[in-house]
Scaffold this active site. Structure first.
Site, mmCIF file in Angstrom:
data_model
loop_
_atom_site.group_PDB
_atom_site.id
_atom_site.type_symbol
_atom_site.label_atom_id
_atom_site.label_comp_id
_atom_site.label_asym_id
_atom_site.label_seq_id
_atom_site.Cartn_x
_atom_site.Cartn_y
_atom_site.Cartn_z
ATOM 1 C CD GLU A 64 -2.861 0.658 2.526
ATOM 2 O OE1 GLU A 64 -3.498 1.648 2.870
ATOM 3 O OE2 GLU A 64 -2.820 -0.398 3.186
ATOM 4 N NE ARG A 299 3.014 -8.887 10.147
ATOM 5 C CZ ARG A 299 2.970 -7.714 9.511
ATOM 6 N NH1 ARG A 299 3.830 -6.770 9.777
ATOM 7 N NH2 ARG A 299 2.045 -7.480 8.615
ATOM 8 C CE LYS A 309 3.302 0.417 5.193
ATOM 9 N NZ LYS A 309 2.147 -0.056 4.448
HETATM 10 P P1 ATP Z 1 2.667 -2.493 8.273
HETATM 11 O O1 ATP Z 1 2.071 -3.507 9.190
HETATM 12 O O2 ATP Z 1 4.079 -2.138 8.589
HETATM 13 O O3 ATP Z 1 1.814 -1.293 8.042
HETATM 14 P P2 ATP Z 1 1.597 -3.595 5.907
HETATM 15 O O4 ATP Z 1 1.396 -5.054 5.873
HETATM 16 O O5 ATP Z 1 0.390 -2.806 6.147
HETATM 17 O O6 ATP Z 1 2.784 -3.252 6.881
HETATM 18 P P3 ATP Z 1 1.801 -3.291 3.097
HETATM 19 O O7 ATP Z 1 2.340 -2.155 2.327
HETATM 20 O O8 ATP Z 1 0.370 -3.570 3.016
HETATM 21 O O9 ATP Z 1 2.258 -3.044 4.595
HETATM 22 O O10 ATP Z 1 2.651 -4.605 2.823
HETATM 23 C C1 ATP Z 1 3.016 -5.079 1.558
HETATM 24 C C2 ATP Z 1 3.409 -6.514 1.670
HETATM 25 O O11 ATP Z 1 4.496 -6.683 2.574
HETATM 26 C C3 ATP Z 1 2.270 -7.366 2.186
HETATM 27 O O12 ATP Z 1 2.115 -8.465 1.328
HETATM 28 C C4 ATP Z 1 2.712 -7.800 3.559
HETATM 29 O O13 ATP Z 1 2.292 -9.085 3.820
HETATM 30 C C5 ATP Z 1 4.229 -7.720 3.485
HETATM 31 N N1 ATP Z 1 4.789 -7.408 4.796
HETATM 32 C C6 ATP Z 1 4.547 -6.319 5.555
HETATM 33 N N2 ATP Z 1 5.200 -6.396 6.731
HETATM 34 C C7 ATP Z 1 5.890 -7.568 6.718
HETATM 35 C C8 ATP Z 1 6.753 -8.241 7.652
HETATM 36 N N3 ATP Z 1 7.056 -7.717 8.848
HETATM 37 N N4 ATP Z 1 7.269 -9.432 7.286
HETATM 38 C C9 ATP Z 1 6.986 -9.964 6.083
HETATM 39 N N5 ATP Z 1 6.181 -9.400 5.175
HETATM 40 C C10 ATP Z 1 5.630 -8.210 5.480
HETATM 41 MG MG MG Z 2 -1.224 -3.780 4.761
#
Ligand code: ATP
Ligand code: MG
Length: 594
Positions: A64, A299, A309
């Site tokens: 995102e 994760r 984030k």
């Molecule tokens: P955050 O929890 O930091 O806001 P998010 O999952 O909302 O992260 P996105 O931009 O939606 O952030 O993530 C893009 C991709 O990265 C998704 O497919 C998510 O599963 C993966 N991702 C995010 N954080 C991790 C993590 N700590 N370990 C592995 N993959 C991750």
């Molecule tokens: Mg997300």
């Protein structure tokens, strides 16, 4: 980039894991082999006009665009792009920009740059697989229309509070909405009016009609569309309704021909809805069969950092760090400035593997991966970080000579460079002790030590400044002890010190970075994570560096002998006026200092 860094070891051989096993069995069964591909995302009718999909698998990385990528994203990027590379597939970069309120161009640009920096590409054989989910709003709306027509979706006019109250709990079934039995015609008309902007935000939603009594709350008629009178960065004022992430995401996967949709474990409970939705759409011929398959993995959790984030934004906004690319930030832009390498992240991703169990990876695992890569790639140089003057009284005044130091002990082909030697040198302040502690084998009055690549010296006396601090160390040198000459071996000393000649040395700013947080789990046990920031996470010193370092180009990397790995800052450093960032120390000293 540092010339030598291109010569790092070949990519690690991928270890097996449950996702690879699954992909291999799908490939053996030729499960997805008949999918057609029109060259860009689309509904089945579009793809069926194309040929057999040349990609054996398709994966995607779907950020995102509401923040900068962090180390957790690096795990996901290495996984998805790595699988596509290893199995003759393609990995798409997809911006999940379905929420009109939160996305920004700045983030899109930075994400593109970071994925490239990690060494991955979404273009292959004429396909440029970079997509915006918002480009598919039309297709998503067609899917919604189809669900309405087949009585699988309805417009609910309950208020948000009513919907919440009727949703039930983990132990109690929900209650059907009074609007649940609206006819498809009525729903179609209402959805049209929602799209036309006739209702205010929140007045209606489109919901799937599944089961309000399902033990899985995600199947209790989840919301598919909501009204938002907000402009979108890509579609402008065109839409007054926006799809929910849980509805958009499976459809995007299907439109893009994704075979294996890999996500983190929190989405496990969403999988039944993912499958329900795509099954309905496949029944209706809107998407191809077989539908994409969602696979969850755990994760990345890493000690001594935060990877959410929200917390990263707080660090930046409250100025606990100097922006998103502060070298202490666990972002990819921060990592790059710190001197972490793409190869180091690849090695790390391989080493931690993928599984479904939640573990906390120790930060030293990441540091060790960086060290391993840098040890092979980086040339050696000399820098004295805390300079103390050393005068060799029996060395002729104004004389000088060259000593020769190997550029890389493991790569003799990289040759040697000259280090000018003279009567006055800078040595490291902590290589000298006036009153040596037990076990201290370096320089102290009466003791001998080797100046590496040069001579053995014996300490004959000291001078102090007005504060009583040692300002100069006096020595005599042994003219027959020069390294590489036959006499050198007759001298045995335990201390082996690095040095630079004061006449030829250059001053340079060196920033000594350490971990941003002083505890393994910042904010655990009800603490505010801000209180766990390591007060000593950066120290700035003026070092004395050897002449060969003065012209370092931005992003040039070196091992400073006996200290660690350093990079010339990509923004603040200029040839002739270098500024170095410490990437990582030579050995793991965390915990031993405190
Ligand atoms: P955050 O929890 O930091 O806001 P998010 O999952 O909302 O992260 P996105 O931009 O939606 O952030 O993530 C893009 C991709 O990265 C998704 O497919 C998510 O599963 C993966 N991702 C995010 N954080 C991790 C993590 N700590 N370990 C592995 N993959 C991750
Ligand atoms: Mg997300």
């Amino acid at each position: 980039m540092n010339k030598a860094s291109k010569e790092t070891a070949a990519p690690p051989v991928p270890a097996g894991n449950f996702i690879r096993t699954l992909i291999e069995s799908d490939l053996a069964a030729r499960k997805d082999a008949q999918r057609r591909w029109s060259g860009r995302p689309g509904l089945a009718e579009q793809h069926l006009a194309g040929g057999i999909d040349p990609a054996r698998i398709r994966t995607r990385f779907p950020p995102e665009p509401n923040g900068y990528l962090h180390f957790g994203h690096a795990k996901s990027i290495c996984l998805n792009f790595g699988l596509a590379r290893d199995y003759g597939g393609r990995c798409h970069l997809r911006f999940d920009d379905t929420n009109p309120e939160r996305e920004e161009k700045e983030f899109v640009d930075s994400i593109v740059e970071s994925v490239r920096w990690l060494g991955f590409s979404w273009d292959a054989d004429g396909e440029e697989n970079l997509y915006l989910a918002s480009d598919d709003f039309d297709a998503m709306a067609r899917c919604a229309d189809y669900l309405i027509d087949t009585n699988h979706a309805y417009v609910d006019s309950q208020s948000a509070e009513e919907m919440r109250a009727n949703r039930g709990t983990l132990t109690e079934a929900g209650k059907d909405s009074p609007y649940r039995e609206r006819s498809p015609e009525e729903n179609r008309a209402l959805f049209q009016r929602m799209r036309a902007g006739e209702f205010p935000d929140g007045a209606q939603v489109l919901r799937a009609k599944i089961d309000m009594a399902s033990p899985n709350i995600n199947l209790r008629d989840p919301v598919l569309y909501r009204i938002r009178h907000t402009a979108h960065h890509n579609t402008g004022e065109l839409w007054r309704v926006y799809p929910m992430y849980t509805f958009a995401h499976p459809i995007e996967d299907a439109l893009e021909n994704i075979t294996h949709s890999i996500c983190t474990l929190e989405f496990e409970d969403q999988r039944p809805f993912y499958d329900w939705l795509l099954e309905r759409l496949a029944e209706g011929g809107l998407i191809q069969r077989p539908a994409p398959r969602q696979i969850e993995f755990s994760r990345l959790n890493l000690s001594c950092v935060v990877l959410s984030k929200r917390k990263l934004i707080q660090l930046v906004e409250e100025k606990h760090v100097d922006g998103w690319d502060d070298p202490r930030m666990p972002t990819l832009v921060g990592a790059r400035r710190r001197g972490y390498t793409p190869e180091g992240f690849h090695l790390f991703a391989e080493r931690i593997g993928v599984s479904k169990s939640d573990t906390l990876i120790d930060y030293s695992v990441l540091e060790d991966c960086m060290r391993e890569v840098l040890n092979t790639s980086d040339e050696r140089r000399i820098a004295v970080l805390d300079p103390l003057r050393l005068v060799i009284d029996n060395y002729p005044e104004n004389a000088s000579e060259d000593c020769f130091a190997p550029n890389h002990p493991l790569k003799p082909e990289l040759g040697k460079r000259a280090l000018p030697f003279g009567r006055e040198l800078w040595i490291e302040r902590d290589d000298f002790m006036e009153a040596p502690a037990k076990g201290f084998h370096r320089l102290y009055p009466g003791n001998t030590a080797r100046l590496r690549y040069a001579y053995v010296v014996k300490c004959t006396g000291i001078e102090k400044d007005e504060n009583g601090r040692v300002s100069t160390v006096h020595c005599d040198y042994m003219p027959d002890s020069k390294s590489g000459t036959p006499g050198a071996d007759t001298y045995k000393c335990k201390g082996n010190l690095h040095w630079v000649s004061t006449r030829e040395a250059h001053p340079a700013i060196v920033r000594l970075y350490d971990r941003l947080f002083s505890v393994a789990s910042p904010g655990a046990d009800g603490r505010n994570f801000i209180d766990d920031i390591n007060a000593a996470s950066v120290a700035c010193v003026t070092a004395q560096i050897e002449p060969a370092l003065a012209a370092a180009e931005p992003e040039a990397r070196f091992q400073f002998e006996r200290h660690g790995y350093f990079i010339a800052d990509r923004f603040d450093s200029k040839p002739g006026a270098p500024v170095f960032n410490r990437t990582v120390t030579l050995r793991d000293s965390w915990g031993k200092k405190r």
